[in-house]
Design an enzyme around this catalytic site. Structure first.
Site, PDB file in Angstrom:
ATOM      1  N   ASP A 429       0.863  -1.170   0.000  1.00  0.00           N
ATOM      2  CA  ASP A 429       0.000   0.000   0.000  1.00  0.00           C
ATOM      3  C   ASP A 429       0.910   1.233   0.000  1.00  0.00           C
ATOM      4  O   ASP A 429       2.087   1.140   0.348  1.00  0.00           O
ATOM      5  CB  ASP A 429      -0.884  -0.036   1.251  1.00  0.00           C
ATOM      6  N   ASP A 628      -1.377  -0.821   6.141  1.00  0.00           N
ATOM      7  CA  ASP A 628      -1.581  -0.326   7.505  1.00  0.00           C
ATOM      8  C   ASP A 628      -3.008   0.100   7.794  1.00  0.00           C
ATOM      9  O   ASP A 628      -3.342   0.392   8.930  1.00  0.00           O
ATOM     10  CB  ASP A 628      -0.659   0.869   7.761  1.00  0.00           C
ATOM     11  N   ASP A 632      -6.903  -2.066   3.892  1.00  0.00           N
ATOM     12  CA  ASP A 632      -5.917  -3.080   3.504  1.00  0.00           C
ATOM     13  C   ASP A 632      -6.222  -4.451   4.103  1.00  0.00           C
ATOM     14  O   ASP A 632      -5.624  -5.450   3.695  1.00  0.00           O
ATOM     15  CB  ASP A 632      -4.509  -2.661   3.952  1.00  0.00           C
TER      16      ASP A 632
END
Length: 740
Positions: A429, A628, A632
């Site tokens: 990410d 995080d 996600d």
């Protein structure tokens, strides 16, 4: 927040899911772990090899016979009760074992003793050793038979009982034995073999228990970081030192220079540098001021702080780390599950081998054939004890998780340790993983007649009451430059456009292109600069003064300083890097160019991230996902290995198998090294255990006797069995001594 919009006013929008960051492991996980700092009454104990076995208080595992251990170690833990018990049994009976051994080996030299008297004395000397010191072995043997779960104690119990029972009958009623059983004037007895086997097994257990106790050293070291007291500020302003367990959420606490932070909290007053290396491995102290989060057990520098307690007891970062480490240490690797199945059938095969050995020697062996039959069958049972097989992978996992915790990496289970080293693709990410996860000031481009400091002071004065992340970035920059903010009049917020107001007698407006068009100035001469900044991934805000364009201010989510070295190291380690971000493609590509990431996916929603991972897996890739945020979590769960940033959300961490405490991707490199070393260590242990038994059983059965006339004494078999367990434990402990 996107690359092209800035939403001002109450209820600031923004496309990021990371506006509210949480410290590592804070919040409410759905785990069954008990508070880590303080053990409650009724401590839950579990088996190191079979974590499904749980009970209140110490006991024995009904599956493998190992002593149960506390689910959560504590600094107040007393010494292992089994270690204390076995030590006492060993100390009190060792002299008897030595005496019976000497009498058996050299008794023929004592002319004043008849053969029958020697048998009775050996019986008397060995009985306490076998029946008292060895009693726990028999209990576990019977338990394994009752539960239909053959294990090491099955073989030890049957072997010792066979040797001692046979000898006892030969001493009490020698007349029932045929003449072929007699040698040197008496029926052969093997009390010394039974006694020595018990004593050697006790030695092996003591060494193993002491070695296993070292695996909790990492957890106890973490527990030892927490201070015992906290200084609470009362409602009247008075201060008092209270025990740590009496701190409650919302309490105001003072942290004086050089003291440890008692619990996780928010700084209310003061400024200092905090040494967080104890938990994160980061050697540089971190500056903390009003509004910053602090982590319990970290060390305060020279400043004085007042904090508000946010997480206490089992909710603190330290407690969560301890719980994750303990959970990982109790988990079993897929390799161990295979070993458990093999061990079950292995014990049955050994029992069959012992029976065949007994019959073969008794029928076809030399005289006294049945004496040889008993000895060799007992030797087979003893030397084939699968304790080394059972310890092969749990010991490696326990040591590896402790080492990883010190490196700032938390493995949730043994499977994660085993699989991380084989990962060849890492999907990352952007926000909060590659970047800091919060906007920061980047650049100001002013038109002629305006200087940078004045522009920032006006913009910060407009934004000083806002909680929007973009506003916070501008205000933080003004504070960094020590600019004095002005009082604002006639404040007005336009949702989705920006803010306006009067400062120092001037009409100011701060916002996006739409707001500038409404003001009547447009982007004008700053359009190209604004486009350049946006192409670099920044969000651009325009400042208008008295209806005329004055400046463009760029705010961006900065890339973490540790990201580039981490990605370079991962690529050098053969890992393919793929970025999947929910941000606009232009923003994602800008970060990708900066970091040298070839495959970039922008505007990807949670379902899209899952689909990307599934596609990569369908191509035969072994995929890890690092993220995080809450968005996600599905991808973290879908990947072969989910890796959560410790600076992210609780949902992400609960969905992942690995947590990077500091949120530094560089820790993955060390975690992969630990994974590979651990897998190699487990294979070494399993290979040694199988090789040991493959060689030991035929030797004990007497395959060398026809050619070399060599037989393996049950005492030597017991010694070899104990040494095999110790060697496996010692090999596993080597993992803890390896450092990057």
């Amino acid at each position: 927040m996107t690359a092209h919009s800035h939403d001002h006013g109450h209820g600031h929008g923004g496309g990021h899911d990371h506006g509210q960051m949480k410290s590592c492991c804070s919040g409410n996980h759905s785990t069954s772990a008990v508070p880590a700092i303080e053990m409650p009454t009724g401590t839950i104990y579990t088996c190191p090899m079979h974590q499904e076995i749980r009970q209140e208080g110490p006991g024995i595992c009904p599956i493998c016979g190992m002593a149960l251990e506390p689910e959560m170690p504590s600094l107040e833990d007393e010494e292992n009760p089994e270690l204390v018990d076995f030590s006492r049994r060993f100390r009190w009976t060792l002299p008897l074992t030595v005496a019976v051994f000497v009498l058996a080996m050299f008794g023929s030299r004592f002319d004043f003793l008849t053969a029958s008297a020697r048998s009775w004395i050996e019986f008397a000397l060995s009985a306490p050793v076998v029946l008292w010191a060895g009693w726990p072995f028999f209990e576990r043997c019977l338990q394994s038979i009752r539960n239909r779960s053959p294990n090491m104690w099955t073989l030890i119990g049957i072997g010792v009982a066979s040797a001692f029972g046979y000898s006892a009958v030969a001493t009490i009623a020698p007349e029932i034995f045929p003449a072929s059983f007699r040698e040197h004037g008496r029926v052969g007895v093997y009390f010394e073999a039974a006694a020595v086997i018990v004593s050697l097994t006790l030695v092996g257990q003591l060494l193993e228990l002491r070695a296993r106790s070292k695996t909790s050293a990492a957890i106890k070291a973490l527990l030892g970081l927490a201070p015992k007291t906290a200084r609470r500020i009362g409602a009247d302003g008075g201060e008092e030192d209270i025990p740590l367990e009496h701190v409650h959420v919302g309490d105001r606490l003072r942290i004086r220079p050089g003291e440890k932070v008692p619990v996780d909290g928010i700084v209310l007053d003061g400024h200092s540098n905090i040494d967080e290396s104890m938990l994160t491995g980061e050697p540089v102290p971190v500056g903390k001021g009003i509004g910053d989060r602090v982590i319990g057990a970290t060390l305060n520098g020279t400043g004085s702080l007042v904090i508000r307690a946010e997480q206490v007891g089992s909710d603190t970062v330290l407690s969560r780390i301890v719980q994750l480490v303990a959970q990982a240490q109790r988990s079993r690797a897929p390799m161990q599950r295979m070993a458990d199945k093999v061990a079950f059938w292995f014990v049955l095969a050994v029992l069959a081998a012992a029976a065949i050995t007994f019959v073969a020697w008794g029928v076809f062996g030399p005289e006294p054939s049945w004496t040889y039959a008993v000895l060799n069958a007992v030797s087979v049972l003893i030397i084939a004890c699968p304790c080394a097989l059972g310890l092969a992978t749990p010991m490696s996992v326990m040591v590896a998780t402790g080492r990883a915790a010190h490196a700032g990496v938390l493995f949730r289970d043994a499977e994660a340790i085993e699989r991380l080293g084989s990962i060849d693709t890492l999907v990352v990410d952007k926000t909060g993983t590659l970047t800091e996860g919060r906007p920061a000031y980047r650049e100001t481009v002013a038109v002629d007649g305006y200087d940078e400091d004045t522009v920032i002071r006006w913009a910060a004065s407009l934004e000083q009451g806002s909680e929007h992340p973009l506003a916070a970035a501008i205000v933080a920059e003004a504070k960094q430059r020590s600019l004095q903010l002005s009082k604002m009049d006639a404040f007005e917020s336009s949702t989705g456009r920006g803010v306006s107001g009067h400062i120092d007698g001037r009409a100011l407006a701060l916002g996006n292109q739409v707001l500038m068009d409404e003001v009547g100035c447009g982007a004008g001469p700053l359009a190209k600069d604004a486009e350049r900044l946006r192409s670099d991934g920044a969000t651009v805000m325009f400042l208008a003064v008295d209806g005329r364009l004055a400046a463009a201010i760029a705010v961006a989510d900065p890339v973490k300083a540790s990201t580039q070295p981490a990605l370079d190291a991962l690529r050098a380690d053969g890992v393919r890097i793929v970025m999947a971000s929910g941000d606009a493609m232009a923003t994602a590509e800008a970060v990708g160019r900066t970091l040298g990431i070839d495959e970039v996916h922008g505007g990807v929603d949670p379902a899209g991230k899952v689909a990307l991972i599934q596609r990569l897996k369908s191509e035969g890739r072994h995929v890890a996902m690092a993220g995080d945020g809450i968005n996600d979590a599905p991808a973290l769960a879908a990947a072969d290995i989910g890796i959560a940033m410790g600076t992210g959300t609780d949902v992400a961490m609960s969905s992942a198998q690995v947590t990077l405490v500091k949120g530094d991707l560089g820790r993955i490199v060390e975690a992969r090294a630990i994974s590979r070393e651990t897998v190699a260590n487990m294979r070494q242990n399993l290979g040694f255990a199988f090789l040991y038994n493959a060689l030991g059983v035929p030797l004990a059965a007497g395959v060398l006797y026809p050619v070399f006339g060599l037989l393996l004494s049950p005492m030597i078999a017991a010694l070899a069995m104990s040494l095999s367990s110790v060697s496996v434990v010692s090999n596993a402990l080597r993992l803890g001594r390896r450092r990057k």
